[in-house]
Design an enzyme around this catalytic site. Structure first.
Site, short mmCIF file in Angstrom:
data_model
loop_
_atom_site.label_atom_id
_atom_site.label_comp_id
_atom_site.label_asym_id
_atom_site.label_seq_id
_atom_site.Cartn_x
_atom_site.Cartn_y
_atom_site.Cartn_z
N CYS A 115 -63.69 -14.33 51.68
CA CYS A 115 -62.65 -14.98 51.17
C CYS A 115 -63.09 -16.42 50.18
CB CYS A 115 -63.35 -16.10 52.48
SG CYS A 115 -63.20 -15.29 53.61
N HIS A 263 -60.50 -22.80 51.29
CA HIS A 263 -59.90 -21.62 52.18
C HIS A 263 -59.26 -21.78 53.18
CE1 HIS A 263 -59.94 -17.82 53.37
NE2 HIS A 263 -61.45 -17.66 53.88
N ASN A 293 -55.26 -16.52 58.45
CA ASN A 293 -56.48 -16.28 56.86
C ASN A 293 -55.99 -15.41 56.29
OD1 ASN A 293 -58.90 -15.95 56.08
ND2 ASN A 293 -59.88 -16.15 56.90
#
Length: 336
Positions: A115, A263, A293
């Site tokens: 991530c 993020h 995501n």
């Protein structure tokens, strides 16, 4: 010493839209449950055999970024590719991009920081440009999650979150040290590595020979595992810390932020950070609602869309921040 400046952005997502209602037909879940916990309404999943691999999506995003940068592909001196979902275990997708774009034999580096991958990749590229080693660097974040998710009720806690896509940026040399990337900040805390993890295949616990020998259809080591509450609690703390670290190093205040692009892990995390920093809706950009995501791709996709929509203007202070598996986290402070 030079600064590095983003001169071109591009992104690509598959055409196939998967809604929460679509997921409810695969597993015991529903739209209300998913939106309440994550803020996600839909995501893009590549259709099998469509050609939308991690490297191919990265190439599509890169072509847009190169065109917008106004440079030729042969002006690129180096490639940094961030992903947790490479087409092959090795080699990584950086070299595939070099070949697919027909770029001369420049170096290609792969970053495996999940991530926070794009933040780490930007930081690496920034240092190369600062020292004068390279002038134009292609930085890509791309992920193909959908083909590796457990699409049953057993895997719903993870599967509903993730989507596919790619984003790319061209970093170039900037002689004005008041512009471009002002600083980058990177951290890790490996003691929590197994709180968000994909075990197999991996040399340490479950390698190919083990998988073939056992041939166990119930082996969950193939699928991502996440301790969601633990990750959430750590994320909100580390996001705040690393954003403040960047602001303080550059003598900036919370009020200095023109655009925060976190993020896209969970809309609730972004909303928590927004409230803590006293930012209004125009100062924070989220698109997790429609893409889910996309790990290393989430920041470059969001950054590209924010720029396309005119939400980022010359002179703006733009803050990028990410937290993820590892645990690893980081921030980038940019004067646009």
């Amino acid at each position: 010493m030079y600064n590095s400046k983003i001169i071109g952005l591009g992104h690509y997502v598959p055409d196939n839209v998967v809604t929460n209602d679509d997921l409810s037909k695969m597993m015991d879940t529903n739209d209300e449950w998913i939106q309440e916990r994550t803020g996600i309404k839909e995501r893009r999943w590549a259709i099998e055999n469509s050609g939308d691999t991690t490297s191919a999506m990265g190439v599509k995003a890169a072509k847009v970024a190169i065109e917008r940068a106004g440079i030729d592909k042969d002006d690129i001196d180096f490639i940094v590719f961030a992903t947790l979902s490479p087409d092959m275990y090795f080699p990584g997708p950086g070299v595939q991009v070099q070949h697919a774009l027909g770029i001369k034999t420049v170096g290609a580096l792969d970053v495996r920081n999940q991530c926070s991958g794009f933040i780490y990749a930007l930081s690496v590229a920034d240092q190369y440009i600062k020292t004068g080693m390279y002038k134009n660097i292609l930085v890509i974040g791309s992920e193909l999650h959908s083909h590796g998710l457990d699409k049953t009720t057993r895997g719903r806690g993870v599967t509903v979150i993730f989507g596919d896509g790619a984003g790319a940026a061209i970093l170039s040399r900037e002689e004005d040290n008041t512009k471009g990337i002002l600083s980058t900040h990177l951290h890790s805390q490996g003691e929590h590595a197994e709180e968000l993890v994909l075990v197999a295949p991996g040399m340490g616990k479950r390698w190919v020979n083990d998988i073939l020998r056992d041939n166990d259809p119930n082996d969950e080591s193939y699928f991502p595992h996440m301790n969601g509450q633990f990750v959430f609690k750590n994320a909100v703390v580390r996001f705040s810390e690393v954003i403040m670290e960047g602001l303080m190093q550059n003598n900036l205040q919370k009020e200095s932020i023109d655009m925060l692009i976190p993020h896209q892990a969970n809309l609730r995390i972004a909303q928590f950070i927004q409230k803590k920093f006293g930012l209004n809706d125009d100062q924070v950009f989220n698109n997790i609602q429609k893409y889910g995501n996309t790990t290393a791709a989430s920041i470059p996709i969001a950054l590209t869309e924010a720029w396309e929509e005119g939400k980022i203007k010359e002179g703006d202070v733009v803050v990028l921040a990410a937290f993820g598996s590892g645990f690893t986290w980081g921030s980038v402070i940019i004067k646009w």
